[in-house]
Design an enzyme around this catalytic site. Structure first.
Site, PDB file in Angstrom:
ATOM      1  CG  ASP A 134       5.099   2.185   0.737  1.00  0.00           C
ATOM      2  OD1 ASP A 134       4.425   3.108   1.212  1.00  0.00           O
ATOM      3  OD2 ASP A 134       6.002   1.631   1.376  1.00  0.00           O
ATOM      4  CG  ASP A 174       7.054   1.565   6.672  1.00  0.00           C
ATOM      5  OD1 ASP A 174       6.594   0.450   6.391  1.00  0.00           O
ATOM      6  OD2 ASP A 174       7.502   2.347   5.812  1.00  0.00           O
ATOM      7  CG  HIS A 175       2.821   1.917   5.446  1.00  0.00           C
ATOM      8  ND1 HIS A 175       2.399   3.006   4.728  1.00  0.00           N
ATOM      9  CD2 HIS A 175       4.105   1.678   5.053  1.00  0.00           C
ATOM     10  CE1 HIS A 175       3.374   3.416   3.933  1.00  0.00           C
ATOM     11  NE2 HIS A 175       4.424   2.619   4.106  1.00  0.00           N
ATOM     12  CG  HIS A 215       4.979  -2.101  -1.869  1.00  0.00           C
ATOM     13  ND1 HIS A 215       6.192  -1.584  -2.273  1.00  0.00           N
ATOM     14  CD2 HIS A 215       5.019  -2.161  -0.507  1.00  0.00           C
ATOM     15  CE1 HIS A 215       6.927  -1.331  -1.199  1.00  0.00           C
ATOM     16  NE2 HIS A 215       6.252  -1.676  -0.127  1.00  0.00           N
ATOM     17  CG  HIS A 259       1.629  -1.798   2.488  1.00  0.00           C
ATOM     18  ND1 HIS A 259       1.529  -0.428   2.526  1.00  0.00           N
ATOM     19  CD2 HIS A 259       2.970  -2.064   2.581  1.00  0.00           C
ATOM     20  CE1 HIS A 259       2.733   0.112   2.635  1.00  0.00           C
ATOM     21  NE2 HIS A 259       3.621  -0.871   2.672  1.00  0.00           N
ATOM     22  CG  HIS A 279       6.880   6.253   1.809  1.00  0.00           C
ATOM     23  ND1 HIS A 279       7.829   5.442   1.246  1.00  0.00           N
ATOM     24  CD2 HIS A 279       6.328   5.531   2.808  1.00  0.00           C
ATOM     25  CE1 HIS A 279       7.852   4.270   1.858  1.00  0.00           C
ATOM     26  NE2 HIS A 279       6.942   4.298   2.816  1.00  0.00           N
ATOM     27  CG  HIS A 293       5.795  -3.629   4.078  1.00  0.00           C
ATOM     28  ND1 HIS A 293       6.128  -3.228   2.807  1.00  0.00           N
ATOM     29  CD2 HIS A 293       6.028  -4.978   4.116  1.00  0.00           C
ATOM     30  CE1 HIS A 293       6.549  -4.266   2.107  1.00  0.00           C
ATOM     31  NE2 HIS A 293       6.490  -5.336   2.871  1.00  0.00           N
TER      32      HIS A 293
END
Length: 301
Positions: free
Chosen positions: A210, A64-65, A140, A60, A268, A62
């Site tokens: 997530d 941090d990914h 999410h 996805h 995570h 976000h």
């Protein structure tokens, strides 16, 4: 099948932890799963060859990914890469990466192919003669997928002693490996099971990060060999997990139990916790086969 954890902590990078990224080695293929900041450095620390990465899967959008992805794409150009790179991720990832390449005037000198995902149902997104990859729809704050990696069944193994005993010529070996029976010159039919050994059972790996607790995924990940499931919080912060649409270690264990998986790997983690062993202890109260990720840790699956 080997899993190398490049980063497994939530949100922001720290000097001693990294956001989500991992390498799955399966059937001599290297798949990069998510690409948080610092992924390039972690690849070098773990002595993983950049040139072997031809497929990147982004869960996805976000940061941090995937914030490490543009850097990796650019570095491939600096390394004079010529092999195609395939990127699988949510709709919008192509626009984001191409805009950065355009404004930086740093177009790659290799084929860069985007496979944008929109479906809320599980679908096959990669397949060759050895491996199949499906999406795992997750829940999410934005559109998110996990990924299911499945080995395909190998050909049967030739029983050399058996074929020599029946004096079968080498020209028939490939047919035997393909599962066919053999008819001898005297008319006898030799069943394939007498001439071969069963292949090694194919392995499967499910990556789920997530997501809030989501039983809808169970039908997709049923009986996988290894499940990586996010465990951002402990059950004591259940309300925060639900508010941010993440899972607790206990909830990850419940999913593993209901899906009848063989092994659960947690990751995570929120950086609020000083000791990640607490995640293992909480999950083991529900599901016994629990392992913890940590940056730089490898698992032979």
């Amino acid at each position: 099948m080997k899993l190398t954890i490049l980063g497994c902590y939530a949100a922001t990078p720290r000097t001693f932890t990294n956001p989500t990224s991992q390498i799955l080695e399966i059937k001599n293929r290297l798949f990069l799963i998510d690409c948080g900041e610092g992924t390039q450095v972690q690849l070098r620390k773990n002595k993983i060859k950049f040139s072997k990465i031809n497929h990147v899967f982004i869960s996805h959008l976000h940061g941090d990914h995937f914030f490490g992805l543009i850097g990796l794409v650019s570095t491939f150009t600096l390394l004079n890469r010529t092999t195609d790179l395939n990127i699988y991720g949510p709709k919008g990832i192509k626009e984001i990466i191409k805009l950065q390449l355009k404004l930086g005037n740093s177009w790659p000198n290799y084929g860069l192919f985007f496979h944008e995902l929109e479906s809320t149902e599980s679908e096959v997104i990669f397949e060759d003669e050895k491996v199949l990859v499906k999406t795992i729809p997750l829940k999410h704050r934005i559109y998110t997928n996990g990924f299911l990696f499945q080995e395909k069944l190998d050909k049967r193994k030739l029983n050399v002693d058996a074929v020599q005993n029946y004096e079968i010529e080498e020209c028939y070996f490939q047919n035997i490996k393909n599962g066919k029976d053999i008819t001898l010159d005297d008319g006898r039919i030799i069943e394939n099971s007498k001439l071969t050994f069963d292949p090694v059972s194919p392995k499967s790996y499910a990556f789920c990060s997530d997501t809030i607790y989501n039983e809808n995924m169970i039908s997709v990940i049923k009986e996988v060999d290894v499940l990586y499931h996010e465990a951002t919080f402990l059950q004591s912060e259940e309300n925060l997990a639900h508010k941010t649409m993440h899972s607790t270690a206990k909830e990850a264990a419940i999913i593993a139990l209901k899906a009848n998986v063989k092994q659960l790997i947690l990751g995570h983690y929120s950086t609020r916790y000083e000791n990640i062993e607490m995640f293992k202890e909480e999950a083991e109260m529900i599901f016994p086969e629990v392992l913890l990720t940590d940056d730089g840790k490898s698992f032979d699956l």
